[in-house]
Write a protein that holds these residues in place. Structure first.
Motif, PDB file in Angstrom:
ATOM      1  N   PRO A  57      -7.853  10.526   1.778  1.00 44.31           N
ATOM      2  CA  PRO A  57      -7.632  10.053   0.404  1.00 44.31           C
ATOM      3  C   PRO A  57      -7.684   8.533   0.355  1.00 44.31           C
ATOM      4  O   PRO A  57      -7.488   7.861   1.374  1.00 44.31           O
ATOM      5  N   PRO A  58      -7.966   7.960  -0.806  1.00 42.47           N
ATOM      6  CA  PRO A  58      -8.031   6.495  -0.895  1.00 42.47           C
ATOM      7  C   PRO A  58      -6.667   5.859  -0.682  1.00 42.47           C
ATOM      8  O   PRO A  58      -5.629   6.497  -0.884  1.00 42.47           O
ATOM      9  N   LEU A  59      -6.687   4.606  -0.269  1.00 44.41           N
ATOM     10  CA  LEU A  59      -5.465   3.807  -0.214  1.00 44.41           C
ATOM     11  C   LEU A  59      -5.231   3.198  -1.589  1.00 44.41           C
ATOM     12  O   LEU A  59      -6.153   2.660  -2.208  1.00 44.41           O
ATOM     13  N   GLN A  63      -0.031   1.322  16.694  1.00 46.24           N
ATOM     14  CA  GLN A  63       1.220   1.553  15.975  1.00 46.24           C
ATOM     15  C   GLN A  63       1.746   0.254  15.380  1.00 46.24           C
ATOM     16  O   GLN A  63       1.770  -0.779  16.053  1.00 46.24           O
ATOM     17  N   VAL A  64       2.160   0.320  14.124  1.00 48.54           N
ATOM     18  CA  VAL A  64       2.800  -0.836  13.499  1.00 48.54           C
ATOM     19  C   VAL A  64       4.200  -0.977  14.059  1.00 48.54           C
ATOM     20  O   VAL A  64       4.979  -0.020  14.069  1.00 48.54           O
ATOM     21  N   TYR A 102       7.935   7.696   6.532  1.00 48.53           N
ATOM     22  CA  TYR A 102       6.959   8.335   5.651  1.00 48.53           C
ATOM     23  C   TYR A 102       5.671   7.516   5.566  1.00 48.53           C
ATOM     24  O   TYR A 102       4.581   8.075   5.445  1.00 48.53           O
ATOM     25  N   TRP A 103       5.782   6.202   5.630  1.00 49.94           N
ATOM     26  CA  TRP A 103       4.580   5.354   5.596  1.00 49.94           C
ATOM     27  C   TRP A 103       3.839   5.447   6.922  1.00 49.94           C
ATOM     28  O   TRP A 103       2.608   5.572   6.958  1.00 49.94           O
ATOM     29  N   ARG A 104       4.580   5.422   8.015  1.00 47.61           N
ATOM     30  CA  ARG A 104       3.948   5.494   9.335  1.00 47.61           C
ATOM     31  C   ARG A 104       3.247   6.838   9.521  1.00 47.61           C
ATOM     32  O   ARG A 104       2.184   6.913  10.135  1.00 47.61           O
ATOM     33  N   ALA A 105       3.832   7.921   8.998  1.00 47.52           N
ATOM     34  CA  ALA A 105       3.195   9.232   9.114  1.00 47.52           C
ATOM     35  C   ALA A 105       1.866   9.269   8.373  1.00 47.52           C
ATOM     36  O   ALA A 105       0.923   9.940   8.798  1.00 47.52           O
ATOM     37  N   SER A 125       0.852  -1.183   0.000  1.00 48.58           N
ATOM     38  CA  SER A 125       0.000   0.000   0.000  1.00 48.58           C
ATOM     39  C   SER A 125       0.891   1.237   0.000  1.00 48.58           C
ATOM     40  O   SER A 125       1.899   1.296   0.703  1.00 48.58           O
ATOM     41  N   LEU A 126       0.533   2.199  -0.815  1.00 49.43           N
ATOM     42  CA  LEU A 126       1.301   3.427  -0.929  1.00 49.43           C
ATOM     43  C   LEU A 126       1.006   4.345   0.257  1.00 49.43           C
ATOM     44  O   LEU A 126      -0.036   4.212   0.892  1.00 49.43           O
ATOM     45  N   PRO A 127       1.946   5.243   0.599  1.00 43.27           N
ATOM     46  CA  PRO A 127       3.147   5.624  -0.138  1.00 43.27           C
ATOM     47  C   PRO A 127       4.264   4.589  -0.013  1.00 43.27           C
ATOM     48  O   PRO A 127       4.356   3.868   0.981  1.00 43.27           O
ATOM     49  N   HIS A 128       5.092   4.535  -1.057  1.00 38.96           N
ATOM     50  CA  HIS A 128       6.230   3.618  -1.068  1.00 38.96           C
ATOM     51  C   HIS A 128       7.360   4.285  -1.826  1.00 38.96           C
ATOM     52  O   HIS A 128       7.236   4.572  -3.015  1.00 38.96           O
TER      53      HIS A 128
END
Length: 303
Positions: free
Chosen positions: A266-268, A195-196, A203-206, A148-151
């Motif tokens: 926004p969509p995933l 939290q993962v 950037y993904w966690r944010a 799943s983005l962002p990546h």
């Protein structure tokens, strides 16, 4: 001498760190896995796992044993798989990783189309967990991974978006928000955000676990989790909430968990990724098959 079940139970539990999922993968009971691990620990003479009500972790001795056994086991498995593929006329195997039911269905259908289009090649879908997908891609356990983005990883290529889905907030049915039909990003200040655990870059966690709402209100951090099943268990117990794709409403209905659409999120988006050093004709061909399947079936997922 280790018996086959002892070896497989130990290595699978080392990966899953969960007795129930280990039992499911090996098609035995949880009690059988527990008994097998205890027998192995008695045989070796030391605990291999630390067990609490919340976590299962390798001990130092367990980690050493895992590091010694894993390469040899993988080599044996690879040899058996190559022999079986040769007998079926398969020359090349592409291992495609996925996380979640929607991506899993897409990978299976794309693999079937890929196999039909390219005799002699075979795509093998493999499920990954939130915490180990990128690690397994870098380790060569999978050749391609749907994320799943962002990546934005410098050593990886990100392919075109395969499908998108709305975002929902998973909350306990006992939480006041559960009485709502829809929530906004500002409502995240009313929950603890799970939290993962050491899974993805900042950037993904944010994006998935923000610490402030768009208006600047603080979002409290909740407990960490390593798998989706752990997250759902924590949500159901009222320990926190988490933002997920709308597919959970279809595939992961749970008593005590309510999924609320996020009106302003926004969509995933989901896309394939692979190592820059592993760009091959097989990966390009599989990506085309995945895009063709997605265009027919998975262009968008809605509640």
């Amino acid at each position: 001498m280790l018996e086959r079940l002892e070896l497989e139970a130990f290595l699978t539990l080392s990966e899953e760190l969960h007795f129930g999922r280990t039992a499911e993968r090996l098609h035995v009971t949880t009690a059988r896995i527990s008994q097998t691990i205890k027998k192995l620990e008695r045989q070796i003479g030391t605990p291999l796992f630390e067990r609490t009500s919340r976590h299962v972790r390798l001990t130092e001795a367990g980690q050493r044993l895992h590091d010694d056994l894993r390469p040899a086991y993988d080599q044996i498995e690879a040899g058996v798989e190559k022999a079986a593929n040769a007998a079926r006329g398969v020359r090349e195997v592409l291992r495609v990783g996925f996380l979640g039911a929607a991506a899993g269905q897409l990978m299976v259908q794309a693999a079937q189309l890929f196999d039909r289009r390219h005799p002699g090649w075979r795509a093998q879908p493999r499920e990954t967990q939130i915490v180990d997908g990128l690690r397994r891609l870098r380790a060569g356990d999978v050749d391609l991974l749907v994320v799943s983005l962002p990546h934005n990883e410098p050593d990886m290529v990100t392919g075109p978006v395969l499908f998108s889905e709305g975002r929902v907030l998973g909350v306990s049915a006992r939480h006041p928000l559960a009485r709502r039909d829809v929530v906004s990003l500002e409502d995240l200040a009313a929950v603890k955000m799970l939290q993962v655990a050491e899974a993805f870059p900042d950037y993904w966690r944010a994006d998935r676990t923000p610490d402030h709402t768009p208006a600047g209100d603080r979002i409290e951090a909740g407990p960490q989790f390593e798998t989706l099943q752990e997250a759902l268990a924590l949500i159901g117990a009222g320990e926190g909430a988490f933002v997920m794709g709308a597919q959970v409403s279809r595939f992961y209905a749970r008593p005590g968990v309510v999924y609320l659409p996020l009106s302003d999120a926004p969509p995933l988006e989901w896309a394939p990724t692979w190592l820059v050093t592993n760009t091959t004709p097989q990966i390009e061909a599989f990506n085309q098959a995945a895009q063709d399947v997605a265009a027919r079936v998975y262009l968008a997922i809605r509640r």
